[in-house]
Design an enzyme around this catalytic site. Sequence first.
Site, PDB file in Angstrom:
ATOM      1  N   HIS A 239       0.721  -1.324   0.061  1.00  0.00           N
ATOM      2  CA  HIS A 239      -0.074  -0.015  -0.012  1.00  0.00           C
ATOM      3  C   HIS A 239       0.856   1.206   0.167  1.00  0.00           C
ATOM      4  O   HIS A 239       1.855   1.195   0.790  1.00  0.00           O
ATOM      5  CB  HIS A 239      -0.844   0.122   1.288  1.00  0.00           C
ATOM      6  CG  HIS A 239      -0.367   0.034   2.385  1.00  0.00           C
ATOM      7  ND1 HIS A 239       0.187   1.136   3.113  1.00  0.00           N
ATOM      8  CD2 HIS A 239       0.066  -1.187   3.389  1.00  0.00           C
ATOM      9  CE1 HIS A 239       0.651   0.991   4.243  1.00  0.00           C
ATOM     10  NE2 HIS A 239       0.609  -0.556   4.551  1.00  0.00           N
ATOM     11  N   ASN A 240       0.360   2.159  -0.823  1.00  0.00           N
ATOM     12  CA  ASN A 240       1.113   3.584  -0.976  1.00  0.00           C
ATOM     13  C   ASN A 240       2.299   3.601  -1.505  1.00  0.00           C
ATOM     14  O   ASN A 240       2.968   4.408  -1.613  1.00  0.00           O
ATOM     15  CB  ASN A 240       0.974   4.197   0.493  1.00  0.00           C
ATOM     16  CG  ASN A 240      -0.379   4.462   0.918  1.00  0.00           C
ATOM     17  OD1 ASN A 240      -1.056   3.790   1.732  1.00  0.00           O
ATOM     18  ND2 ASN A 240      -1.266   5.463   0.301  1.00  0.00           N
TER      19      ASN A 240
END
Length: 341
Positions: A239-240
Amino acid sequence: MKSVTLKELSLLLDGVVQGDETLVINSVATLEHATAGQISFLANSKYRAQLESTQASAVLLSAKDAQDYSGTALVVKDPYVGFARVAQLLDTTPKAAIGIHPSAQIDPSALLGEGVAIGANAVIGANVILGENVQIGAGTVIGQDCIIGSNTRLWANVTLYHNVHLGQDCIIHSGAIIGSDGFGYANERGQWIKIPQTGGVRIGDRVEIGASSTIDRGALGHTEIHNGVIIDNQVQVAHNDIIGENTAIAGSTTLAGSVTIGKHCIIGGNCAIAGHLTIADGVHLSGATNVTGNMREPGLYSSATVAMENKVWRKNTVRFRQLDELFQRVKTLEKNSNTPE
């Protein structure tokens, strides 16, 4: 079958024909296995011995290698790049038939561009937008609010969760999953509390993602893969993460969350990158490198232990465990040697 003359290839590659420019080429092959009608290439000196015995109708060569070659050649600046261009031109990968298979399930709110192809048992969710000439393979699932740019192809059994945007001219291979939840949890008195992953995934143009790779959605904000990135099979992007333009990531590599990788990086196979790190433009990690700190300068980095005989490895493992003790002994010896009598 597609075919092209050497003269036509020379115009495409800005090369010079050495021999019969009317020769017809219909496919590419290695020096060892090429036959009549095929073109090969020499880009690595390890295969020079195969050059004289090749049965290829023509060979892509550098100017230096062409000097001593008596056969038909197409002389180009970079034979490997030339090979890639010719392979693209003569590519015979089957394309999906334009149209929608009767078994596909398409939400009425989805917008489909001209020339789309949607295979058997595919599912297209609410508010999905497909650009022109998009190809969706059999069994692929596109979640709601996804956008897929023109000329992008998703092979069979790809899964896009909701709020995933793909650019133009992308290729997503079978088994890839894009937009699944990131590994986000808080610990309260020994119990894990799931943090909803409310971001999405944003993928640029000309991106290729290999089979069974996984791209997690952002926790807050988006996971980003920029233009021209190529990702091999079985790669984990958390994520991210942000991956800069034209970076290449080889198979079985794992990125923890919130990693930023610069432009034009090369990440070898089976690398592991810890979370919340920044890797500068132009970094090259050799295979099985473990990254635990920021890399702020371009260059080649390595950390893997190379293979050796087991008996040697076992001895070195024991010595590795003794490093701290040996260091302290050397430090004491140096201190004593510098002490005045």
